[in-house]
Design a protein around this motif. Sequence first.
Motif, short mmCIF file in Angstrom:
data_model
loop_
_atom_site.label_atom_id
_atom_site.label_comp_id
_atom_site.label_asym_id
_atom_site.label_seq_id
_atom_site.Cartn_x
_atom_site.Cartn_y
_atom_site.Cartn_z
N VAL A 123 0.84 -1.18 0.00
CA VAL A 123 0.00 0.00 0.00
C VAL A 123 0.88 1.23 0.00
CG1 VAL A 123 -1.96 -1.10 1.17
CG2 VAL A 123 -0.20 0.04 2.53
N LEU A 124 0.29 2.36 -0.41
CA LEU A 124 1.00 3.62 -0.38
C LEU A 124 0.77 4.28 0.97
CD1 LEU A 124 2.59 5.84 -1.89
CD2 LEU A 124 0.37 6.80 -2.53
N ALA A 125 1.85 4.73 1.59
CA ALA A 125 1.77 5.45 2.86
C ALA A 125 2.15 6.90 2.61
CB ALA A 125 2.72 4.82 3.88
N ILE A 133 6.91 9.83 0.54
CA ILE A 133 5.92 8.77 0.54
C ILE A 133 6.65 7.44 0.60
CG2 ILE A 133 4.29 10.17 -0.80
CD1 ILE A 133 5.13 8.22 -3.19
N SER A 134 5.92 6.37 0.88
CA SER A 134 6.56 5.06 0.88
C SER A 134 5.53 4.00 0.50
CB SER A 134 7.13 4.74 2.26
OG SER A 134 7.96 3.59 2.20
N ILE A 135 6.01 2.93 -0.08
CA ILE A 135 5.17 1.76 -0.33
C ILE A 135 5.58 0.73 0.71
CG2 ILE A 135 4.61 -0.08 -1.95
CD1 ILE A 135 5.04 2.02 -4.19
N MET A 177 2.54 -3.85 7.86
CA MET A 177 3.41 -2.86 8.47
C MET A 177 2.71 -1.50 8.55
SD MET A 177 7.18 -1.59 7.29
CE MET A 177 8.03 -3.06 7.84
N ALA A 178 2.00 -1.14 7.50
CA ALA A 178 1.32 0.16 7.46
C ALA A 178 0.19 0.24 8.48
CB ALA A 178 0.77 0.42 6.06
N GLU A 179 -0.44 -0.89 8.77
CA GLU A 179 -1.60 -0.89 9.67
C GLU A 179 -1.25 -1.13 11.13
OE1 GLU A 179 -4.24 -3.72 7.85
OE2 GLU A 179 -5.02 -2.21 6.44
N THR A 180 0.01 -1.39 11.44
CA THR A 180 0.38 -1.60 12.83
C THR A 180 0.41 -0.25 13.56
OG1 THR A 180 2.73 -1.48 12.30
CG2 THR A 180 1.75 -3.68 12.40
N ILE A 223 -0.34 7.94 9.78
CA ILE A 223 -0.18 8.09 8.33
C ILE A 223 -1.51 7.77 7.66
CG2 ILE A 223 2.30 7.53 8.28
CD1 ILE A 223 1.47 4.66 7.42
N SER A 224 -1.60 8.11 6.39
CA SER A 224 -2.75 7.70 5.58
C SER A 224 -2.31 6.57 4.68
CB SER A 224 -3.27 8.87 4.76
OG SER A 224 -3.82 9.85 5.59
#
Length: 127
Positions: A1-3, A69-71, A76-79, A84-85
């Motif tokens: 996902v894009l962060a 930004i980061s992918i 990892m993004a949801e922990t 972040i969005s």
Amino acid sequence: VLAVAKGHPLEKHKAVSIRELREESFVSFKEGSRLRSLVYAACIREGFEPIITYECASPRILVAEDLGISILPRLMAETPGPSISIIPLDPPLSRSVAIFSFEGRYLSPAADIFLRYAEKYLGRGIP
């Protein structure tokens, strides 16, 4: 996902393609990371080299500070962590994860717990 950082212009998108990230500054995992290679290859397929402004082991921290930004893997993004969005990629990037063990061989209690965890969470097809 894009962060992306809260308030970033891409935050309002329902999904983002790699092509749309051409002019963005990336916060990336360090060189040699499998995920970095995956993102780099996806950008090259879309006709550009990503602008990697920062490299670190925890890109989410720098993304939250609006340094790029980061992918990231969805897990990892949801922990829990800095706010972040998260925006889905369209089409999504995916990678394979494999775990091997020998049937009938001793597994330590820690290895057994890890294998059960991996089957439960990674076996669901989470990218």
